[in-house]
Scaffold this active site. Structure first.
Site, PDB file in Angstrom:
ATOM      1  N   GLU A  45     -15.412   0.859  -9.390  1.00 53.99           N
ATOM      2  CA  GLU A  45     -16.034   2.065  -8.840  1.00 53.99           C
ATOM      3  C   GLU A  45     -17.298   1.624  -8.098  1.00 53.99           C
ATOM      4  OE1 GLU A  45     -17.995   4.573 -11.689  1.00 53.99           O
ATOM      5  OE2 GLU A  45     -17.847   3.084 -13.274  1.00 53.99           O
ATOM      6  N   SER A  46     -18.171   2.570  -7.773  1.00 50.56           N
ATOM      7  CA  SER A  46     -19.421   2.228  -7.095  1.00 50.56           C
ATOM      8  C   SER A  46     -20.136   1.130  -7.872  1.00 50.56           C
ATOM      9  CB  SER A  46     -20.298   3.477  -7.036  1.00 50.56           C
ATOM     10  OG  SER A  46     -21.547   3.159  -6.501  1.00 50.56           O
TER      11      SER A  46
ATOM     12  N   GLU B  32       0.865  -1.187   0.000  1.00 52.55           N
ATOM     13  CA  GLU B  32       0.000   0.000   0.000  1.00 52.55           C
ATOM     14  C   GLU B  32       0.897   1.230   0.000  1.00 52.55           C
ATOM     15  OE1 GLU B  32      -3.228   1.061  -0.253  1.00 52.55           O
ATOM     16  OE2 GLU B  32      -2.289   3.026   0.004  1.00 52.55           O
TER      17      GLU B  32
ATOM     18  N   HIS C 193     -25.003  -0.786  -1.295  1.00 52.35           N
ATOM     19  CA  HIS C 193     -26.016  -0.607  -2.342  1.00 52.35           C
ATOM     20  C   HIS C 193     -26.890  -1.844  -2.498  1.00 52.35           C
ATOM     21  CE1 HIS C 193     -24.952   3.311  -3.944  1.00 52.35           C
ATOM     22  NE2 HIS C 193     -23.689   3.002  -3.711  1.00 52.35           N
TER      23      HIS C 193
ATOM     24  N   THR D 106      -9.656   6.100  -2.400  1.00 54.60           N
ATOM     25  CA  THR D 106     -11.084   6.040  -2.708  1.00 54.60           C
ATOM     26  C   THR D 106     -11.889   5.304  -1.631  1.00 54.60           C
ATOM     27  OG1 THR D 106     -10.405   6.015  -5.011  1.00 54.60           O
ATOM     28  CG2 THR D 106     -12.698   5.458  -4.567  1.00 54.60           C
TER      29      THR D 106
ATOM     30  N   CYS E 209     -10.506  13.489  22.949  1.00 56.22           N
ATOM     31  CA  CYS E 209     -11.207  14.248  21.907  1.00 56.22           C
ATOM     32  C   CYS E 209     -12.543  14.681  22.493  1.00 56.22           C
ATOM     33  CB  CYS E 209     -11.422  13.378  20.667  1.00 56.22           C
ATOM     34  SG  CYS E 209     -12.657  14.005  19.507  1.00 56.22           S
TER      35      CYS E 209
END
Lengths: 485, 411
Positions: A342-343, A33, A51, A42, A405
């Site tokens: 992609e998607s 990587e 989806h 991405t 935080c």
């Protein structure tokens, strides 16, 4: 030189899902990587949507892997302890033409065997802040944190001895007889099989061994993140009807599993796949288009903006959606390419990983890894616990009693757990994506100094080596005054 | 569950001053909760001087000023819980906090909010471009240099001419950094005039008024910013863009009062100040909860802040929330951005503080009600950076009639 059975280029959700799948078998696997952590491109900058499959052409690989992947997320969610919320989505129509488009989407969805699709009159939808004439209800659409999912896959793979090389860029590739010789910016490696899950750089990897027969067209999508204060504006995802000519789904409203809302993404073809900028014009457009969907959206609600880049195989001139290409190269046996993911790549990832494992098994004999260690399901965040659970935890480990935080109420123990990740990722972003420190409305104003302190105290890190997110994103230029030890 | 007279959230200068004053005014058990491991809030990192001039006649540094109050707090035996983060409040004045000993529940007769403020980020200004390292809010950079001995960078641009930005320009110059300029979108600096002189002019640091940053470049570490002049609508003027190479951008875009704890229990917030709506006792819309310090309004001088915080402490100790039947509103009028208090429940001598819209000369500050002028004061000059405070006598009949009050600037 050690020979690995499988080398994977790319630690995005696809590379990490394949690594995790292969961790179930007795194989030596290595992952390269180039970023400072997995999910650094991405895979971290998308809508985080599982989806349903209503947007992919029936018979396509996209439709197949999307529908199959979708069904795997319930058990993955349990296995990793990462929340998946099946909040469903509405595709909204504002006029008659768009209503027709809803019917088309419903037909495509039914062909892809997406269950439960329903067209509902606009006045009857469950979202009070979203005016529309008609809406397509998609109950099997869900949300997950895309980076948390990718990190969980990679970390469990690493716990099962899969080697992750971060900040390692593949610079050369050669097929020698029956193995690949892999050159990187750090070292040289050797493997029997090479899996090209390099996302936007998939063509660059192919071109190291053969002439690619495809092009990559990067398409940038910008997002805006809203303050959690406005997390109640919608409960489900709200999509417009897709923008056909661009081959994208259009600016939509997506709640995240953590309670923020995302606006976006835009769609803009660009030349440089690393050009992850945000632009004034798109920020303005996103707000305008989101306001068309939710007129009540307040003006000063944005706490962050970012962009992610889609890996498209169709040129902007041609338009439309190309299918995935997942196959072993005919010219270079042993090279398994995953092109144009992609998607719905996040949704498809677990199904794609199973498919790639089958391709691997045709090349080399694979046996079950009887020592496979299941992931330790993710602990609830301190902020998500009730008072009793919080109390009990602090009694066990006092570091849970120190908030680092303030916005997201992340404790010192959680930051240290994040820093102790098995991948050895130590950037501020790697902390942020694991435990949310720095993700709130002050964007690190309070916690950055504490995380830097914890890095110095616990890891003996030189402050000059502390990075924001990537190999050269140094935070500091040394000590104000050097102290001799 | 611990029970106290007054519980104070935040041990910055406001919390400390309020605590001392509460004790001096009769509260027996006073407790301060703070999330940091030190006392004094932001002051320990403010090592420049100018603190306490009005209050004591001596110019002190931030740590010196904080120490003065820390010693008073110690003398008055005020209980302090440090590294303790308040998670929530409820309307019955119970605080839930967390520290290394576990969850703490504290029931108070009065609560004082003194949580301070936080800095606006890049996304408040929606500056487009890359998202590299090297972008810090001015206060974070100040903490790194002054508390942690860490340099945020070498070649520095500062966006926003608020006081923290100006002070940091000088501080970085002292440490050998190359401070390339301060960029301010307004036609006038937003920090105090004395800071413009002492921090920029004295060191030849350019101040770009009517300018903004239109682009940030650098995929990993910041490489450059583009600045541009703006038009009347604050849009960049084409052709005026200038790219400046730098490795660090400090943002001094203003401060936001920290009021999540308050809003979560439904305390009414003033949209302009960002702090709670308060009456003349500095009491919020929830009885028994008072507010002071930078979570009430962002102050420019600590002296003024402490003085108001002491009133909050006294009122909380005495539980001053006497109400007449009518509540009247105090509205900012022409030339005035906001006024505190926002509501009045009793007549008498009332302490007001306000900020004006823009710098102007020879003005008259007027309090009006029902067409009648009830107070006026001449001012040689006014400036948004300089908070104006004054006392005015509010007649009882005004409250009886229930007419709202307007505070405005006339020529």
């Amino acid at each position: 030189m050690k020979n690995y059975h499988v080398a994977i280029v790319g630690g995005g959700v696809i590379g990490s899902a394949i690594a995790w799948e292969l961790a179930h078998y007795k194989l030596d696997v290595i992952v390269f990587e180039k970023g400072s952590d997995v999910a650094s491109a991405t895979s971290k900058a998308n809508s985080g949507v599982i989806h349903s499959g209503i947007n992919s052409k029936p018979g396509s690989l996209k439709a197949f892997f999307c529908v199959q992947g979708n069904q795997m997320f319930n058990s993955l969610s349990k296995e990793f302890g990462i929340p998946v919320k099946w909040i469903g989505k509405y595709v909204i129509a504002k006029n008659e033409n768009e209503t027709k488009e809803l019917e088309n989407l419903k037909r495509v969805g039914e062909k892809n065997k997406v269950p439960g699709l329903k067209i509902i009159n606009g006045s009857k939808i469950s979202e009070k802040n979203v005016p529309c004439t008609q809406a397509l209800w998609v109950p099997t659409a869900g949300i997950i944190s895309p980076y948390e999912f990718t990190i969980a896959l990679a970390e469990n793979a690493a716990e099962n001895n899969i080697k992750f090389c971060l900040e390692t860029k593949v610079t050369g590739l050669k097929k020698q007889q029956d193995h690949f010789l892999i050159k990187t910016n750090k070292d040289e490696y050797q493997s029997d099989i090479l899996i090209n899950a390099a996302g936007l750089n998939c063509r660059e990897i192919v071109s190291m061994v053969e002439e690619p027969d495809f092009n990559v067209y990067p398409c940038r999508g910008e997002y805006l993140v809203l303050d959690k204060k406005y997390g109640n504006l919608v409960k489900s995802m709200i999509y417009p009807v897709p923008v056909k000519e661009l081959g994208v789904l259009g600016v939509h409203i997506t709640p995240t599993t953590e309670g923020n809302i995302l606006l976006g993404p835009s769609a803009e073809y660009i030349d440089d796949s690393e050009d992850k900028i945000t632009t004034k014009s798109m920020m303005t457009t996103l707000l305008k288009e989101a306001k068309e969907i939710i007129p009540k959206l307040p003006d000063r609600a944005v706490i962050n903006a970012y962009s992610g880049i889609r890996c498209k195989l169709e040129s902007p001139e041609h338009g439309g959606l190309a299918d995935y290409r997942i196959q072993e190269s005919k010219q270079t046996p042993g090279l398994i390419n995953l092109l144009g993911i992609e998607s719905p790549g996040l949704t498809a990832a677990p199904a794609i990983a199973k498919h790639v494992t089958e391709i691997v098994s045709k090349n080399i004999e694979i046996k079950n890894n009887t020592n496979y260690k299941k992931p330790k399901p993710r602990m609830k965040r301190f902020a998500e616990m009730n008072s009793q659970q919080q109390s009990d935890l602090i009694k066990k480990d006092a570091r849970y009693g120190r908030i680092v935080c303030r916005c997201e109420q992340v404790t010192e123990a959680e930051v240290i757990n994040a820093l102790n990740n098995p991948l050895g990722a130590h950037t501020l972003s790697s902390v942020k994506y694991r435990c949310r420190a720095g993700m709130g409305r002050c964007q690190g104003g309070f916690c950055t100094q504490h995380i830097v302190r914890l890095l110095e105290e616990n890891y003996d890190v030189n402050i000059n080596d502390i990075k924001l997110k990537s190999p050269d994103s140094y935070l500091f230029s040394g000590r104000t005054h050097e102290v001799k030890k | 569950m611990t029970t106290v007279d007054v519980a104070i959230i935040g041990a910055g200068p406001a919390g400390l001053a309020a605590a001392v004053s509460a004790k001096q005014n009769g509260a027996k058990n006073v407790i301060i909760l703070d999330r940091n491991s030190w006392l004094g809030g932001i002051l320990p990192q403010c090592i420049h001087d100018g603190f306490g001039v009005i209050e004591t006649g001596t110019s002190m540094t931030g740590p010196e000023y904080a120490n003065m109050y820390i010693q008073m707090a110690e003398k008055h035996k005020i209980t302090l819980l440090s590294e303790t983060m308040v998670l929530s409040l409820d309307k019955n004045l119970t605080i839930t906090a967390v520290n290394k000993k576990g969850l703490q529940k504290i029931k108070a007769r009065s609560i004082i909010l003194s949580m301070g403020c936080r800095e606006r980020t890049r996304w408040f200004a929606m500056i487009p471009g890359d998202r590299p390292s090297g972008i810090y809010t001015a206060g974070v950079a100040q903490a790194f240099i002054n508390l942690y001995n860490i340099m945020p960078g070498k070649n520095i641009i500062i966006l926003g001419s608020g006081d923290v930005g100006l002070i940091m320009a000088r501080r970085l110059k002292f440490e050998g950094a190359n401070v390339l300029g301060v960029v301010e979108i307004l036609p006038f600096p937003s920090g105090l005039p004395r800071n413009v002189v002492q921090c920029l002019d004295d060191y030849d640091i350019p101040l770009y008024l009517n300018h903004t940053i239109t682009y940030i470049q650098g995929r990993e570490r910041l490489e450059s910013v583009t600045i541009a002049q703006i038009d009347k609508n604050r849009n960049p003027l084409p052709g005026t863009e200038k790219k400046i190479k730098c490795d660090t951008l400090l943002l001094s875009l203003g401060l936001i009062p920290e009021n999540e704890l308050a809003t979560n229990i439904g305390i009414k917030i003033d949209n302009i100040t960002g702090g709670p709506v308060v009456n003349q006792f500095l009491e919020t819309s929830i009885p028994g909860v008072y507010a002071c310090g930078n979570c009430l309004q962002v102050y420019d001088l600590v002296d003024e802040l402490s003085s108001d915080a002491k009133r909050a402490g006294k009122n909380a100790a005495q539980k001053n929330n006497l109400k007449t039947k009518k509540i009247i509103k105090i509205n900012p009028g022409k030339g005035v951005r906001y006024v505190i208090p926002q509501v009045l429940t009793t007549p008498g001598k009332i302490h007001f503080s306000l900020r004006v819209e823009k710098p102007e000369e020879s003005k008259k500050l007027i309090i009006k009600s029902d067409g009648k002028e009830i107070f006026s004061k001449k001012l040689a000059w006014v400036n948004p950076a300089n908070m104006i405070s004054f006392d005015a006598e509010i007649p009882a009949e005004l409250l009886e009639k229930g007419h709202d009050v307007e505070v405005r600037l006339d020529d």
